[in-house]
Design a protein around this motif. Structure first.
Motif, short mmCIF file in Angstrom:
data_model
loop_
_atom_site.label_atom_id
_atom_site.label_comp_id
_atom_site.label_asym_id
_atom_site.label_seq_id
_atom_site.Cartn_x
_atom_site.Cartn_y
_atom_site.Cartn_z
N UNK A 1 0.82 -1.22 0.00
CA UNK A 1 0.00 0.00 0.00
C UNK A 1 0.85 1.27 0.00
N UNK A 2 2.07 1.20 0.52
CA UNK A 2 2.93 2.39 0.57
C UNK A 2 3.62 2.64 -0.76
N UNK A 3 4.17 1.58 -1.35
CA UNK A 3 4.96 1.74 -2.58
C UNK A 3 4.19 1.39 -3.84
N UNK A 4 3.03 0.74 -3.68
CA UNK A 4 2.21 0.24 -4.79
C UNK A 4 2.98 -0.71 -5.68
N UNK A 5 3.96 -1.40 -5.12
CA UNK A 5 4.70 -2.40 -5.88
C UNK A 5 4.09 -3.78 -5.64
N UNK A 6 4.09 -4.60 -6.69
CA UNK A 6 3.54 -5.95 -6.60
C UNK A 6 4.45 -6.79 -5.71
N UNK A 7 3.90 -7.41 -4.66
CA UNK A 7 4.72 -8.19 -3.74
C UNK A 7 4.35 -9.67 -3.72
N UNK A 8 3.14 -10.01 -4.17
CA UNK A 8 2.75 -11.41 -4.15
C UNK A 8 1.55 -11.60 -5.07
N UNK B 1 1.80 -5.03 7.62
CA UNK B 1 1.76 -4.17 6.44
C UNK B 1 0.33 -4.07 5.94
N UNK B 2 0.11 -3.06 5.11
CA UNK B 2 -1.19 -2.88 4.46
C UNK B 2 -1.03 -3.15 2.96
N UNK B 3 -2.03 -3.78 2.38
CA UNK B 3 -1.94 -4.20 0.99
C UNK B 3 -3.17 -3.76 0.19
N UNK B 4 -2.94 -3.47 -1.09
CA UNK B 4 -4.01 -3.30 -2.07
C UNK B 4 -4.13 -4.61 -2.83
N UNK B 5 -5.35 -5.11 -2.96
CA UNK B 5 -5.58 -6.43 -3.55
C UNK B 5 -6.37 -6.25 -4.85
N UNK B 6 -5.91 -6.86 -5.93
CA UNK B 6 -6.58 -6.79 -7.23
C UNK B 6 -6.79 -8.20 -7.75
N UNK B 7 -8.06 -8.54 -8.02
CA UNK B 7 -8.40 -9.83 -8.61
C UNK B 7 -8.75 -9.62 -10.07
#
Length: 684
Positions: free
Chosen positions: A494-501, A519-525
């Motif tokens: 969520x901070x860097x908007x880089x794909x991590x998994x 950590x906080x994450x943005x999730x896209x399906x």
């Protein structure tokens, strides 16, 4: 009694660099260390030993050691002096030197001072020399004729039990050293906070303010009054650019250098301030817990808590939390009657009327015959952290954790292991806002004291590596609830908007992924026939290995890649749009205004004419529909065009018997509209 049992002060770290009081053995006051030592140097051997004994008994082991060393130059094998200089070094936690002098004594005599071997073993243990320590503990156990003749059977049994515990602690230290454990960052927080003497009771007031206590050298602050620097003070420090600095005296009424103060902590609502005040009494020091109340914008005169907490005993190390009923629970350490041994962990409830009631001792599940102290309670995880002297420890005081279950029962305490614990004393475990970070107090090597490598207590920070957390769930159609059986679920920091998994959506509509905790994450399906679905997931304050459930619902597209959105037909050898094509084209225009598809306009022909001519004709047919759509307002970025010539027939141009097939040829004279991607406008 060592002050570590009360405020956790290493008072034995204080060297009497200047002696100003008149001594029992000297007619005139001595104004400086050098002149004092010069006067002692000319005295006889017996007088030197007497003076050293007096210094040691009077709380000045540093100077006592120097005088014992003078005496040993005259009689290097004197058993009494060797024992006493070992004792003095042990008292200031200079364990290498204590080891040296105890070994020299035992080389001369193994009988007269039987406990020399015991303290040699302890000195080895505190240095982390566990294998050597085990040998000395066992040697002390089996070959001690004086102890075997003792009439006090209870003391003998207690000593045997204690030695067995020490040996098991050494074995545990060896085990921890061999295990591959999580990498935990331990850092002495430096001279901006720590002092050469001792520092203790770190508590975060907020993310950028630390409140702690310290025994200060005379030069630590410019003090405008005549307060006594023998006493601990409370101090604040600020975090600037991730470094703790700008230490200031805590602006508080009792922080005036007339008694020891420390262990300061605010109540969860910020309306009360608790702290420990320790006074010198006959035979030692007695500590009591005080509180000050916020009234309007002023703090009230501090008062001692009632008999549920204080009394004719010592109470210290307060930590206060709020339970699910909104009541304050005060945990503290005390040697009050009714405990299991020395200092125990106690808890008491503060009701709505401000009264302390329901005092509890958790009993032997937490407390031992020896000392338990410096409690810290994590409300979210219902976990008590504390330091214990009486368990199977790898050092002196080890930090333990015990989790309370839903029925209110404490779990078996767990040793926090290396490097949270060390071979010496570790206390005051306290977490920060981020549960993977916090502070503890330790005299482990790496501190700032010049007295000895392990003399005095410093504040250390710890940082656990992020926990590994699993996230899993079903992916379904938001309208029908049916499982979606293909696609991907991607996680972005969520901070860097880089794909991590990322994880594939399985054939049964499920996904599972491994993530870092805290950590906080943005999730896209994503799935071919569905619009992308986006949500968020937080792994903050999750347990190691915990599995989180996150189902995802997706909206079905009216289109998908490969979908045929319509067909228009052409007359023979023509690329002009026919009237019957306009309803099809207008429907496509409406669709593209509502949905972000990219379509290809593909032109096709039958096989009459040569191949190059048919390819050019198919391109003109593709351009005709492309231009119509653009004129109707469809962005060019949503369109592509391509001519296929006669290469992709949808019907035979001739019948099987070789005769011409007019119907088939008409079907092949066409332009098709196919979804080839998703249009994502560039944000201005």
């Amino acid at each position: 009694m060592r002050l570590i049992l009360l405020l956790c002060l290493a008072s034995f770290c204080i060297a009497s660099e200047t002696v100003v009081a008149q001594n029992a053995w000297e007619a005139e006051p001595i104004s400086s260390m050098d002149s004092m030592l010069k006067q002692i140097a000319i005295k006889g051997w017996r007088k030197k030993v007497f003076i050293a004994d007096d210094l040691l008994a009077g709380g000045d082991p540093i100077t006592a050691i120097k005088v014992y060393e003078m005496a040993l130059k005259e009689r290097p094998k004197d058993r009494y002096t060797l024992y006493k200089i070992g004792e003095a070094n042990y008292s200031i936690r200079h364990y290498p030197n204590a080891q040296k002098w105890y070994e020299q004594l035992l080389a001369v005599d193994t009988v007269k001072y039987p406990f020399a071997r015991y303290y040699l073993a302890k000195s080895l243990k505190y240095q982390g020399l566990y294998e050597k320590a085990i040998l000395e503990f066992n040697h002390f156990h089996v070959s001690n004729p004086k102890l075997k003749k003792s009439a006090d059977k209870l003391k003998i049994e207690d000593l045997k039990s204690r030695i067995a515990t020490e040996v098991e602690g050494c074995k545990l230290g060896l085990q921890y050293a061999l295990e591959t454990t999580k990498r935990i960052e331990m850092l002495n927080i430096g001279a901006g906070i720590n002092h050469p003497l001792t520092d203790l009771s770190p508590r975060l007031v907020n993310d950028s303010t630390l409140l702690y206590a310290a025994l200060l050298p005379d030069s630590a602050f410019i003090v405008q009054d005549t307060t006594d620097t023998r006493f601990t003070r409370m101090i604040t420090a600020q975090k600037v650019a991730d470094v703790w600095q700008n230490q200031q005296m805590f602006d508080f009424r009792y922080n005036n250098g007339t008694y020891h103060v420390g262990n300061g902590i605010y109540s969860p609502d910020g309306k009360r301030f608790y702290f420990t005040r320790c006074s010198e009494v006959k035979g030692g020091i007695r500590c009591q817990i005080y509180e000050s109340m916020m009234t309007d914008t002023l703090w009230s005169e501090p008062v001692a808590l009632n008999e549920s907490v204080n009394g004719e005993f010592s109470s210290t190390h307060p930590v206060v939390v709020t339970n699910e009923k909104g009541e304050e629970i005060l945990f503290y350490a005390s040697n009050r009657p009714g405990g299991t041994g020395g200092f125990d962990i106690w808890q008491v409830t503060r009701d709505a009327g401000g009264n302390f009631t329901n005092i509890q001792n958790p009993g032997t599940i937490i407390n031992t015959y020896y000392d338990e102290m410096t409690p810290y309670f994590d409300v979210k995880n219902q976990t008590l952290y504390f330091s214990s002297e009486g368990r199977i420890n790898i050092g002196g005081h080890d930090i333990y954790s015990s989790k309370k279950d839903a029925q209110g029962n404490w779990g078996e305490p767990q040793n926090m292991g290396i490097p949270v614990n060390s071979s010496v004393d570790d206390l005051y475990f306290a977490q920060g806002e981020n549960k993977n970070k916090g502070f503890l107090v330790s005299n482990r090597p790496g501190g700032l004291s010049p007295k000895s490598p392990t003399c005095c207590d410093d504040i250390w920070s710890f940082k656990f590596p992020p926990n590994i957390v699993f996230v899993e769930g079903w992916v379904t159609d938001d309208s029908t609830g049916e499982r979606i059986r293909e696609g991907m679920v991607e996680f972005y920091d969520a901070e860097t908007d880089s794909l991590v998994a990322s994880a594939p959506i399985t054939a049964d509509g499920y996904y599972k992924v491994k993530l870092k905790g805290d950590k906080n994450y943005r999730v896209v399906a994503t799935s071919p026939e569905y619009f992308d679905a986006e949500t968020t997931v937080s792994t903050m304050n999750r347990e190691e290995g915990e599995t989180m459930k996150q189902d995802i619902a997706m909206e079905k597209r009216p289109y998908h890649v490969g979908l045929k959105m319509g067909i228009v037909y052409y007359d023979f050898d023509k690329s002009k749009l026919r009237d019957d094509s306009r309803p099809v084209l207008d429907n496509i225009v409406a669709t593209l205004k509502n949905y972000s598809a990219i379509i290809e306009t593909g032109g096709h022909t039958d096989d009459m004419g040569d191949v190059p001519y048919n390819m050019k004709l198919s391109v003109r047919r593709a351009e005709a529909v492309y231009n119509y759509l653009v004129r109707q307002g469809v962005p060019k970025e949503q369109l592509t065009q391509k001519g296929y010539g006669e290469t992709v027939p949808v019907a035979p141009n001739k019948h099987p018997d070789g005769k011409d097939n007019p119907q088939g040829r008409q079907m092949n004279r066409r332009a098709e509209f196919t979804v080839v991607g998703e249009y994502k406008p560039v944000k201005q």
